[in-house]
Design a protein around this motif. Structure first.
Motif, mmCIF file in Angstrom:
data_model
loop_
_atom_site.group_PDB
_atom_site.id
_atom_site.type_symbol
_atom_site.label_atom_id
_atom_site.label_comp_id
_atom_site.label_asym_id
_atom_site.label_seq_id
_atom_site.Cartn_x
_atom_site.Cartn_y
_atom_site.Cartn_z
ATOM 1 N N VAL A 219 -72.372 -13.040 -5.435
ATOM 2 C CA VAL A 219 -73.376 -13.660 -5.483
ATOM 3 C C VAL A 219 -73.989 -14.411 -6.426
ATOM 4 O O VAL A 219 -74.536 -15.312 -6.409
ATOM 5 N N GLN A 220 -73.450 -13.950 -8.428
ATOM 6 C CA GLN A 220 -74.054 -15.117 -8.887
ATOM 7 C C GLN A 220 -74.060 -17.060 -9.088
ATOM 8 O O GLN A 220 -74.588 -17.903 -9.122
ATOM 9 N N PRO A 221 -72.801 -17.240 -8.488
ATOM 10 C CA PRO A 221 -73.219 -18.745 -8.939
ATOM 11 C C PRO A 221 -74.510 -18.977 -7.389
ATOM 12 O O PRO A 221 -74.782 -20.472 -7.520
ATOM 13 N N ILE A 222 -74.664 -18.416 -6.134
ATOM 14 C CA ILE A 222 -75.234 -18.879 -5.352
ATOM 15 C C ILE A 222 -77.023 -18.877 -6.238
ATOM 16 O O ILE A 222 -77.413 -19.985 -5.836
ATOM 17 N N TRP A 223 -77.651 -17.925 -6.902
ATOM 18 C CA TRP A 223 -78.419 -17.729 -7.575
ATOM 19 C C TRP A 223 -78.691 -19.155 -8.382
ATOM 20 O O TRP A 223 -79.689 -19.841 -8.631
ATOM 21 N N VAL A 224 -77.364 -19.619 -8.998
ATOM 22 C CA VAL A 224 -77.736 -20.246 -9.945
ATOM 23 C C VAL A 224 -78.010 -21.450 -9.567
ATOM 24 O O VAL A 224 -78.519 -22.857 -9.697
ATOM 25 N N LYS A 225 -76.551 -22.733 -8.695
ATOM 26 C CA LYS A 225 -77.078 -23.261 -7.879
ATOM 27 C C LYS A 225 -78.517 -23.861 -7.489
ATOM 28 O O LYS A 225 -79.155 -25.036 -7.137
ATOM 29 N N LEU A 226 -79.419 -22.317 -6.878
ATOM 30 C CA LEU A 226 -80.423 -22.470 -6.340
ATOM 31 C C LEU A 226 -81.454 -23.219 -7.297
ATOM 32 O O LEU A 226 -82.493 -23.543 -7.539
ATOM 33 N N ALA A 227 -81.478 -22.099 -8.240
ATOM 34 C CA ALA A 227 -82.063 -22.755 -9.343
ATOM 35 C C ALA A 227 -81.867 -23.784 -10.276
ATOM 36 O O ALA A 227 -82.841 -24.672 -10.802
ATOM 37 N N GLU A 228 -80.386 -24.580 -9.831
ATOM 38 C CA GLU A 228 -80.363 -25.592 -10.564
ATOM 39 C C GLU A 228 -81.619 -26.914 -9.812
ATOM 40 O O GLU A 228 -81.801 -28.143 -9.313
ATOM 41 N N ARG A 229 -81.718 -26.234 -8.340
ATOM 42 C CA ARG A 229 -82.210 -27.130 -7.204
ATOM 43 C C ARG A 229 -83.326 -27.415 -7.394
ATOM 44 O O ARG A 229 -83.984 -28.160 -6.976
ATOM 45 N N PHE A 230 -84.029 -25.684 -7.336
ATOM 46 C CA PHE A 230 -85.462 -25.575 -6.776
ATOM 47 C C PHE A 230 -86.105 -25.064 -8.320
ATOM 48 O O PHE A 230 -87.067 -24.789 -8.538
ATOM 49 N N GLY A 231 -85.496 -25.298 -9.505
ATOM 50 C CA GLY A 231 -85.847 -24.912 -10.817
ATOM 51 C C GLY A 231 -85.816 -23.579 -11.062
ATOM 52 O O GLY A 231 -85.549 -22.850 -10.747
ATOM 53 N N ARG A 232 -85.926 -23.201 -12.099
ATOM 54 C CA ARG A 232 -85.398 -21.651 -12.931
ATOM 55 C C ARG A 232 -86.583 -20.822 -12.442
ATOM 56 O O ARG A 232 -85.912 -19.124 -12.049
ATOM 57 N N GLN A 233 -87.736 -20.979 -12.763
ATOM 58 C CA GLN A 233 -88.896 -19.286 -12.707
ATOM 59 C C GLN A 233 -88.847 -18.736 -11.029
ATOM 60 O O GLN A 233 -88.398 -17.573 -11.106
ATOM 61 N N TRP A 234 -88.187 -19.670 -9.249
ATOM 62 C CA TRP A 234 -88.814 -18.419 -9.068
ATOM 63 C C TRP A 234 -87.064 -18.299 -8.313
ATOM 64 O O TRP A 234 -87.747 -16.723 -7.934
ATOM 65 N N PRO A 235 -86.692 -18.686 -8.424
ATOM 66 C CA PRO A 235 -84.919 -17.535 -7.804
ATOM 67 C C PRO A 235 -84.862 -16.641 -9.281
ATOM 68 O O PRO A 235 -84.592 -15.535 -8.820
ATOM 69 N N LEU A 236 -85.463 -16.006 -10.365
ATOM 70 C CA LEU A 236 -85.395 -15.918 -11.070
ATOM 71 C C LEU A 236 -86.446 -15.112 -11.176
ATOM 72 O O LEU A 236 -86.442 -13.248 -10.541
ATOM 73 N N PHE A 237 -87.687 -15.391 -10.231
ATOM 74 C CA PHE A 237 -88.139 -14.208 -10.416
ATOM 75 C C PHE A 237 -88.842 -13.337 -8.686
ATOM 76 O O PHE A 237 -88.718 -12.076 -8.908
ATOM 77 N N ILE A 238 -87.898 -14.304 -7.913
ATOM 78 C CA ILE A 238 -87.532 -13.686 -6.515
ATOM 79 C C ILE A 238 -86.366 -12.822 -6.823
ATOM 80 O O ILE A 238 -86.644 -11.280 -6.376
ATOM 81 N N SER A 239 -85.027 -13.276 -7.609
ATOM 82 C CA SER A 239 -83.965 -11.878 -8.048
ATOM 83 C C SER A 239 -84.445 -10.738 -8.497
ATOM 84 O O SER A 239 -83.914 -9.591 -8.243
ATOM 85 N N THR A 240 -85.502 -10.600 -9.534
ATOM 86 C CA THR A 240 -85.721 -9.253 -10.379
ATOM 87 C C THR A 240 -86.780 -8.681 -9.362
ATOM 88 O O THR A 240 -86.489 -7.311 -8.862
ATOM 89 N N LEU A 241 -87.915 -9.015 -8.225
ATOM 90 C CA LEU A 241 -88.723 -8.863 -7.209
ATOM 91 C C LEU A 241 -87.688 -8.342 -5.769
ATOM 92 O O LEU A 241 -87.674 -6.689 -6.545
ATOM 93 N N ILE A 242 -86.323 -8.568 -5.516
ATOM 94 C CA ILE A 242 -84.937 -7.862 -4.638
ATOM 95 C C ILE A 242 -84.802 -6.447 -6.113
ATOM 96 O O ILE A 242 -84.382 -5.597 -5.054
ATOM 97 N N PHE A 243 -84.744 -6.556 -6.921
ATOM 98 C CA PHE A 243 -84.294 -5.547 -7.292
ATOM 99 C C PHE A 243 -84.566 -4.118 -7.732
ATOM 100 O O PHE A 243 -84.759 -2.962 -7.350
ATOM 101 N N MET A 244 -85.985 -4.935 -7.634
ATOM 102 C CA MET A 244 -87.016 -4.122 -8.402
ATOM 103 C C MET A 244 -87.819 -3.036 -7.001
ATOM 104 O O MET A 244 -87.448 -1.017 -6.464
ATOM 105 N N LEU A 245 -87.426 -3.674 -5.711
ATOM 106 C CA LEU A 245 -87.930 -3.590 -4.543
ATOM 107 C C LEU A 245 -86.641 -2.755 -3.968
ATOM 108 O O LEU A 245 -86.698 -1.113 -3.146
ATOM 109 N N PHE A 246 -85.395 -2.625 -3.733
ATOM 110 C CA PHE A 246 -84.117 -2.281 -3.952
ATOM 111 C C PHE A 246 -83.812 -1.022 -4.674
ATOM 112 O O PHE A 246 -83.577 0.282 -4.218
ATOM 113 N N SER A 247 -84.516 -0.696 -5.287
ATOM 114 C CA SER A 247 -84.479 0.255 -6.649
ATOM 115 C C SER A 247 -85.042 1.237 -6.390
ATOM 116 O O SER A 247 -84.756 2.747 -6.185
ATOM 117 N N VAL A 248 -86.362 0.933 -5.152
ATOM 118 C CA VAL A 248 -87.104 2.119 -4.823
ATOM 119 C C VAL A 248 -86.184 2.812 -3.273
ATOM 120 O O VAL A 248 -86.835 3.642 -3.246
#
Length: 1167
Positions: free
Chosen positions: A105-134
């Protein structure tokens, strides 16, 4: 322009009119521009304050640490978790489920970051990681835990590359080396401390804190990054438009193909054997989906997930390959050294992981030191650090081969680890920095992701290779040594980590533990020494990375993808990526060069129409008698070589009895195919440099000479050697027959004669087994070799007479010999030999999952990658010019030919087995039954060739699509192949449909590949098409044999275990053709015993045929995208030195000019 320092094209002597588009700079043009980049980051912002930079780095380091630790945190505690849940089901998915999603899934996230900016894809991916860590931490069973790990990997897939991308964006070039080195140390530390943290939590509390600990770490990281990254610019454009234009189709094919390949890597040797049909199909269909993804990205996607143009840039491709090799070597120490301490010292999970501290310290120190010293006094040294690091890593793994058996030799253990760690630290991040230098600013994020993706994928493959070796070498030793103990379970299909459960037992039994300890050490040594060639190849490739300053950034080429801050720094939307081959020329320069321009571009032009009655040699159309005579000679050549491919297939068992030996018997077909496939490009390159006649005549003479050796052979060894040398000649005959026919025929004649030659190919493929069986039945199989002498003599006489006036490329012979691509030839032959040997030996000489076959494939692809680097950067006259493979049309036809080749031999080789087994027929009558397939193929090829051009239009796309669709239908119908041999109508009808489909499409794809090419590239592309089809046929045979062996041999043994003495030696390990020797035995059995076997035979053949359906279907889809370019629309030649003098009058110059505006022309040198 937005900057005063920016100079327009008119400043270079070109007068711009008002209203004409303003073009951005080719490069950063002035010292002021160059120096300005040193103080600005990629967002166009001045250097950040130190406190803000450090705070952002801390936040990104926490993000990177979480995902790297999550990769390895469960590796040492899987056994304990299995005990807690009371099940082994899905246990091995604990690590695999995370890695699968994290990689693909790596290239998909980076393409989203190129189109919509870096912050929100980075923050959303971190939140997904934290949520499913629980979810992972709270899991009550293994299934829930694996699902949580998979979704945790989805978040990690964004966190890892986006941390690198954001760090690259916000740092100035002068800061980047130091902070990238620090982040490299964090990556190494995270991968090492992951198992330690997991084991520590298990011993002192509960493993569930491995998941829960990500909540406070992630919360701190998010708080920091929300504060420091809040002012990052966002790419302009409406969100609705961005969502609408996202590459959804490419995403589906990328995820599907990646998932199948990664599942095959994960399941191979665990859930299913490596040689199983399931794993083979996952690999095959995964690669097919990735190829379709490539077509979508290259031709249809407006904002592709992975822009293919990046992969044809030598620098980018070089660094990606190097990162892949580094990734393969990356996990060897972290994953496998602890096994030594677990087995020999009976260490627990925590203690064994602590003992690789020296490797981690070396890696962290190396990454920080190299990052700090990458730039000194205005010069960059990432190449030097990368070369030194890869060399040190190769030396370290070489020393690991002498890893002491005695655990008391701690100095050596520590020293070897430090060397490997330092090497990894020195090179890992330096290759990433090298990939970023000199790129357009908006492509840096994509290339950064590709580097990280290649490294992660390489690590996954390195783990698979290491586990395969350990299982093959270590498990057998442990199982054999402990076999006398009751209740010892089988290790087959188990994970390597299961070995730690035997350590306490071995520590109490010193009498039997010593051979096991030696086996453990020897297996680990082999794992480590396998990493040496990968590290060495990485070192070699790093030598060719040019040292471009990190602040030397090219202009952007898609302003819509880039934040507004970039516009001021790098120019307007019309900016484009420049290269050394482009320059802007004034109108006066254009007028001076205008006479050199090849002017025909549309029907009606004199030059354009002239091509219709001239061949590629610049000669007027030959008389009909001469053309037909030449065709007859070339047809005899093609008949000989195609016949030799399959001549011995049906008489192999008879030859074994004749020579009274089975040694080297399976090499009878393989020994011809190996040189015949891999030497084809070499012969064609000789023909391009020295003229067509003598390479063609020489290859025929070689074929004839060793046909005599085949006929006179008195042993199987002599017969195989003769066949191999016969294949050397055949490698020149097959492609050169096609090349010469293309050269001497005009475009209007080419379709008819190519169709006829296709019919000859199909006829020879069928007729040669018939001839071989007939000659053997008559007592004279040796005439299989001798008959080539009169046929070859007639062909030589005809061709010498008709081709004697072919022009020869100008130039001195000595110069041509001196400039020949010898190094590329060595790499091509070496890599091809290893890959083709692996295909031939797999399942016969060695199991598919054995270390021999795995290493042959791996080293073969490594050498082919080296060949690609040589061809792209160093060869003056490359064997295979890589720029051809970057053209969508050429790549499309090559892939379509490969798929057609996969389906080509299914009918010819496997249908006769049905008649041998069901009716007990001999070889000759059995082969005669596929006459209908041959008739359909010959008829289809002739009809399609004759009607490819009608009323001035070409229809090769329509014929190719119709043919592949018909072939797909034919193989679907073959899935209903009747059990009753008396249903001859269905048998014949199914064959005719499939044969017609093959005939309609086979030569039409070849014609499509030749249209619209520079004249001097047609021969190379023709060879690549033939090579792809032959290689596809070879792989198709391998896939068919694997299916038959797995399905049919098992059925035979289960049904007739009482007759094991009659089975051929090796049983299921024999070639599929050997099963035909059972037909006399089966015919003697009562119907109640023979009927299950007959049904098994038919079902096995059904499966063989249905596997060809998706390949034929994909070929049909590929052909839909081939445009109908007239065959006489030939582009200018790309290198006049390679072309006979007859071309000079038709193709005037090696350059093309295109209008930029009414006063400015742009000249592009074609390479």
């Amino acid at each position: 322009m937005a900057s005063d320092t920016h100079t327009s094209a008119s400043a270079e002597g070109t007068q711009q009119d008002k209203g004409s588009p303003v073009r951005a700079s080719l490069l950063v043009r002035t010292a002021a521009d160059f120096e300005r980049n040193r103080g600005h980051n990629l967002l166009g912002q001045p250097q950040w304050p130190l406190w803000k930079t450090l705070l952002t780095f801390v936040g990104l380091s926490l993000v990177m640490y979480m995902v790297c630790a999550a990769e390895t945190s469960f590796n040492q505690i899987i056994g304990n978790i299995k005990k807690e849940f009371g099940t082994d089901v899905f246990a091995q998915w604990m690590s695999a489920s995370f890695l699968l999603t994290c990689v693909m899934v790596q290239p998909i996230w980076v393409k989203l970051a190129e189109r919509f900016g870096r912050q929100w894809p980075l923050f959303i991916s971190t939140l997904i990681f934290m949520l499913f860590s629980v979810m992972v931490a709270a899991s009550k069973d293994m299934v829930v835990m694996c699902v949580g790990r998979a979704f945790q990997g989805v978040g990690g897939a964004g966190m890892m590359p986006l941390s690198l991308v954001v760090l690259t964006d916000i740092l100035t070039p002068g800061q980047r080396g130091f902070y990238m080195g620090l982040l490299g140390a964090v990556i190494i530390l995270g991968k090492w401390t992951g198992p330690i943290v997991g084991a520590a939590f298990l011993e002192r509390s509960t493993w569930r804190w491995v998941g829960y600990m990500n909540l406070p770490i992630g919360a701190v990281a998010l708080a920091i990054l929300c504060f420091t990254l809040r002012d990052l610019p966002t790419p302009p454009g409406r969100i609705g438009r961005k969502i609408r234009e996202f590459d959804y189709l490419g995403t589906v094919f990328w995820l599907g193909g990646s998932l199948m390949i990664l599942l095959a890597l994960s399941w191979g040797g665990n859930e299913h054997p490596w040689s199983s049909v399931f794993i083979a199909c996952l690999f095959a269909f995964g690669l097919v989906a990735i190829l379709i993804f490539g077509v979508i990205e290259g031709k249809f996607a407006k904002w592709p997930i992975i822009p293919l143009r990046l992969l044809v840039q030598p620098r980018v491709l070089l660094t990606i390959v190097v990162s892949f090799f580094i990734g393969i070597c990356m996990y060897g120490m972290i994953m496998f050294v602890p096994i030594y301490y677990v087995m020999v010292l009976a260490d627990g999970a925590l203690d064994s992981t602590k003992r690789i501290l020296w490797c981690v310290l070396g890696g962290c120190i190396g990454a920080i030191v190299a990052g700090s010293l990458v730039s000194i006094r205005g010069r960059v040294f990432y190449r030097e650090w990368a070369v030194f690091g890869a060399a040190l890593m190769a030396i370290g793994y070489g020393l690991m081969y002498t890893w002491p058996r005695d655990p008391a030799e701690s100095a050596k253990h520590a020293g070897f680890q430090v060397l490997v760690g330092l090497g990894l630290g020195f090179c890992m991040q330096q290759v990433l920095l090298a990939s970023q230098a000199g790129l357009p600013a908006n492509e840096i994020s994509t290339v950064t992701t590709l580097i990280d993706y290649a490294r992660t994928l390489g690590g996954m493959i390195g783990l698979v290779v290491g586990e395969v070796i350990l299982k093959e070498k270590m498990f057998a030793t442990v199982q054999e040594s402990l076999s006398f103990l009751p209740g010892i379970p089988s290790l087959e299909g188990q994970d390597v980590v299961v070995l730690q459960s035997y350590a306490p037992l071995l520590s109490k039994m010193p009498s039997i533990s010593e051979p096991i300890y030696k086996g453990v050490v020897n297996a680990l040594r082999l794992v480590f020494v396998v990493d040496v060639p990968f590290a060495a190849m990485a070192c070699l490739l790093c030598l060719f990375i040019g040292s471009i300053p990190l602040h030397h950034i090219l202009p952007v080429n898609n302003a819509e993808e880039v934040p507004k801050g970039l516009v001021d720094l790098h120019g307007e939307e019309e900016a484009y990526v420049a290269s050394a081959e482009r320059r802007v020329m004034s109108i006066s320069e254009f007028q001076q060069d205008q006479a050199k321009l090849v002017r025909f571009r549309s029907p009606g032009d004199t030059d354009y129409e002239r091509n219709r009655v001239y061949n590629l040699l610049g000669q007027a159309q030959w008389t009909l008698g001469k053309a037909v005579l030449t065709f007859v000679g070339l047809s005899l050549v093609m008949f000989m070589v195609c016949g030799a491919e399959t001549m011995f297939n049906v008489i192999l068992d008879d030859l074994k009895r004749d020579f009274d030996t089975e040694i080297f018997a399976q090499w009878l077909a393989v020994s011809f195919l190996l040189p015949c496939v891999m030497l084809q490009p070499i012969w064609v390159k000789l023909a391009e440099k020295f003229g067509r006649q003598w390479p063609l005549f020489s290859s025929i003479l070689i074929f004839m000479a060793f046909s005599t050796m085949v006929g006179a052979s008195n042993s199987m060894i002599a017969l195989c050697v003769g066949r191999a040398l016969q294949g050397v000649g055949g490698a020149g005959m097959m492609p050169l027959a096609l090349v010469v026919l293309t050269d001497v025929m005009t475009p209007d004649q080419r379709g008819v004669f190519m169709g006829g030659l296709g019919a000859v190919t199909i006829l020879a493929t069928w007729a040669s087994p018939v001839i071989g069986a007939a000659l053997f039945a008559g007592g004279g199989w040796r005439w299989v070799g001798y008959m080539n002498l009169p046929i070859g003599a007639v062909a030589l006489a005809i061709l010498y007479f008709t081709l004697r006036d072919l022009p020869t490329p100008p130039g001195r012979v000595v110069r041509k010999l001196r400039e020949f691509d010898y190094l590329g030839t060595v790499f091509w032959l070496g890599g091809s030999t290893m890959i083709l040997l692996a295909l031939s030996w797999g399942g016969n000489e060695h199991p598919w999952g054995s270390s021999v076959i795995v290493c042959l494939f791996v080293f073969g692809f490594v050498v082919i990658a080296g060949f690609g680097v040589i061809e792209g950067r160093f060869a003056k006259w490359p064997i295979i010019p890589l720029h051809l493979l970057a053209r969508a049309r050429t790549l499309l036809t090559i892939v379509a030919s490969f798929f057609i080749g996969l389906c080509m031999y299914g009918m010819v080789i496997f249908v006769p087995m049905y008649y041998q087994m069901i009716l007990g027929q001999k070889s000759l009558p059995a082969v005669r039954h596929i006459m209908w397939f041959t008739l359909g193929g010959c008829l289809g090829s002739i009809v399609a060739g004759s009607l490819v051009s009608f009323r001035g239009r070409v229809y090769y796309r329509e014929w190719a699509v119709f043919g592949t669709a018909l072939m797909t239908v034919g193989y679907v119908l073959m899935y209903t192949w009747p059990r009753d041999p008396m249903e001859t109508t269905k048998h014949a009808g199914f064959q005719v449909i499939t044969g017609l489909g093959l005939g309609f499409c086979m030569q039409q794809v070849l014609l499509a590949s030749q249209a619209g090419l520079p004249a001097n590239e047609i021969s190379t592309v023709t060879t690549l098409i033939d090579y792809a089809r032959t290689l596809g046929g070879m792989i198709g045979l391998v896939v068919g044999e694997v299916i038959l062996k797995e399905r049919l041999a098992i059925t035979v043994r289960e049904s007739f275990s009482a007759f094991l003495d009659f089975m051929p030696a090796g049983g299921a390990g024999q070639e599929s053709v050997a099963i035909g020797s059972l037909s006399p035995l089966i015919s003697l059995l009562p119907q109640s015993m023979s009927e299950p076997l007959y049904l098994g035979i038919v079902k096995a053949l059904h499966l063989v045929f249905v596997v060809d359906v998706p390949f034929a279907g994909l070929a049909c889809i590929m052909c839909l995208f081939i445009a109908n370019v007239p065959l006489h629309h030939i582009l200018p030649v790309s290198s006049t030195e390679e072309i006979p003098e007859g071309l000079a009058d038709v193709y005037r110059d090696e350059s093309r000019l295109s209008l930029v505006n009414e006063n400015t022309w742009e000249m592009e040198q074609i390479r």
